[in-house]
Write a protein that holds these residues in place. Sequence first.
Motif, PDB file in Angstrom:
ATOM      1  N   PRO A   1     -16.532 -84.566  55.006  1.00  0.00           N
ATOM      2  CA  PRO A   1     -17.687 -83.866  54.432  1.00  0.00           C
ATOM      3  C   PRO A   1     -17.228 -82.934  53.310  1.00  0.00           C
ATOM      4  O   PRO A   1     -16.200 -82.264  53.433  1.00  0.00           O
ATOM      5  CB  PRO A   1     -18.265 -83.079  55.619  1.00  0.00           C
ATOM      6  N   VAL A   2     -17.968 -82.922  52.217  1.00  0.00           N
ATOM      7  CA  VAL A   2     -17.538 -82.178  51.030  1.00  0.00           C
ATOM      8  C   VAL A   2     -18.657 -81.258  50.541  1.00  0.00           C
ATOM      9  O   VAL A   2     -19.836 -81.641  50.512  1.00  0.00           O
ATOM     10  CB  VAL A   2     -17.127 -83.142  49.892  1.00  0.00           C
ATOM     11  N   ILE A   3     -18.263 -80.045  50.148  1.00  0.00           N
ATOM     12  CA  ILE A   3     -19.167 -79.055  49.545  1.00  0.00           C
ATOM     13  C   ILE A   3     -18.740 -78.888  48.085  1.00  0.00           C
ATOM     14  O   ILE A   3     -17.561 -78.695  47.796  1.00  0.00           O
ATOM     15  CB  ILE A   3     -19.075 -77.709  50.277  1.00  0.00           C
ATOM     16  N   LEU A   4     -19.701 -78.968  47.158  1.00  0.00           N
ATOM     17  CA  LEU A   4     -19.397 -78.836  45.737  1.00  0.00           C
ATOM     18  C   LEU A   4     -20.245 -77.743  45.097  1.00  0.00           C
ATOM     19  O   LEU A   4     -21.247 -77.284  45.676  1.00  0.00           O
ATOM     20  CB  LEU A   4     -19.660 -80.158  45.011  1.00  0.00           C
TER      21      LEU A   4
ATOM     22  N   LYS B   1     -21.583 -88.040  47.767  1.00  0.00           N
ATOM     23  CA  LYS B   1     -22.766 -87.214  47.934  1.00  0.00           C
ATOM     24  C   LYS B   1     -22.378 -86.010  48.789  1.00  0.00           C
ATOM     25  O   LYS B   1     -22.090 -86.155  49.987  1.00  0.00           O
ATOM     26  CB  LYS B   1     -23.907 -87.991  48.612  1.00  0.00           C
ATOM     27  N   PRO B   2     -22.314 -84.806  48.199  1.00  0.00           N
ATOM     28  CA  PRO B   2     -21.877 -83.639  48.973  1.00  0.00           C
ATOM     29  C   PRO B   2     -22.882 -83.286  50.063  1.00  0.00           C
ATOM     30  O   PRO B   2     -24.082 -83.531  49.931  1.00  0.00           O
ATOM     31  CB  PRO B   2     -21.790 -82.534  47.922  1.00  0.00           C
ATOM     32  N   ILE B   3     -22.365 -82.708  51.152  1.00  0.00           N
ATOM     33  CA  ILE B   3     -23.275 -82.271  52.214  1.00  0.00           C
ATOM     34  C   ILE B   3     -24.042 -81.023  51.790  1.00  0.00           C
ATOM     35  O   ILE B   3     -25.138 -80.759  52.279  1.00  0.00           O
ATOM     36  CB  ILE B   3     -22.515 -82.002  53.532  1.00  0.00           C
TER      37      ILE B   3
ATOM     38  N   CYS C   1     -14.772 -79.830  53.359  1.00  0.00           N
ATOM     39  CA  CYS C   1     -13.817 -79.512  52.294  1.00  0.00           C
ATOM     40  C   CYS C   1     -14.593 -79.063  51.057  1.00  0.00           C
ATOM     41  O   CYS C   1     -15.801 -79.263  50.951  1.00  0.00           O
ATOM     42  CB  CYS C   1     -12.980 -80.726  51.933  1.00  0.00           C
ATOM     43  N   ALA C   2     -13.872 -78.503  50.099  1.00  0.00           N
ATOM     44  CA  ALA C   2     -14.489 -78.121  48.831  1.00  0.00           C
ATOM     45  C   ALA C   2     -13.476 -78.257  47.710  1.00  0.00           C
ATOM     46  O   ALA C   2     -12.273 -78.060  47.912  1.00  0.00           O
ATOM     47  CB  ALA C   2     -15.022 -76.695  48.883  1.00  0.00           C
ATOM     48  N   VAL C   3     -13.965 -78.621  46.527  1.00  0.00           N
ATOM     49  CA  VAL C   3     -13.153 -78.655  45.314  1.00  0.00           C
ATOM     50  C   VAL C   3     -13.476 -77.400  44.514  1.00  0.00           C
ATOM     51  O   VAL C   3     -14.629 -77.187  44.123  1.00  0.00           O
ATOM     52  CB  VAL C   3     -13.451 -79.915  44.474  1.00  0.00           C
TER      53      VAL C   3
END
Length: 307
Positions: A198-201, A224-226, A245-247
């Motif tokens: 899962p990714v947060i942007l 598609k970020p959560i 996670c996050a970038v």
Amino acid sequence: MHEDFFGMRGLNLDQLQAFLDVVALGSFSAAADRAGLSQPAISLQVRQLERRFGVTLIERVGRKAQPTAAGIRLLEYADQIMKLTSSAFDEMARHAKGAMGRVRIGTGATACIYLLPPLLRQLRQRFPSLEITVSTGNTNDLVKAAEGNAIDVGLVTLPASSRALDIMAVLDDEFVVIAPRQITLPDRVDAATLASHPVILFEPGGNTRRIADDWLARGGVALKPIMSLGNVEAIKELVSAGLGCAVLPGMAVRTARQLPDLHVRPLRPALHRTLAIVVRKDKKLHRGLRETIEALKSLSTPGAPNA
């Protein structure tokens, strides 16, 4: 009369002040004492002002000098003129004594939080009279603000373009992935590995999000970020809470490196963004603005606040 009023001669401030003093004190002699002049000199100044406007401004009622109907109307304007004149002299005196003036900086929220504070502290220590205001926004908004003179200088994420602006790249900032400890990551994280979690942007619309999206697309990933957020500290808190996670830009996670509940990993291939100074080409650079621009340029040098 209208042409003469706005002609080359203009208004005589000494005459206006004499008029104000006579009205305030109710006496030509008292006004003369205040001004350090003779009574005939004060009377002459008031008569000259009356001739200037073609009206009687002061009349004697008993032993007291009082304004006429025209004088009453002039009082408000004369008072405003003298106050503005005093403010103008005060402001010019500040500059004559080496005051630095005001600088309006515009930048992204991440740079505002993690990059500018040490720089602003140094400027404040060196130039205590320099007045600085800071506003935040995305690159497009800041470019428009610089073009419209709503800010004096911007620190933006490239790409940026404008015929009206000088654009000077100053800082290269590498992106990283942050993740909670329960997520296992390799030493370098590629797009496919990132997309398996899962990714947060950052929220869409700004260059920082666009750069991350382009990197993912080059890695063959349509992620598609959560969640999408505009606040980097909020993103870090959500990652710390184990949501994904996050970038993030590298400058935003220097303190995160000391947090035991977070991984910090570079990307593969490496991903960078470039920060640049934007200033109108025709901008007049007073000393305070020159010093601020030089300080922003120093961000690219070793030992600068971002190091």
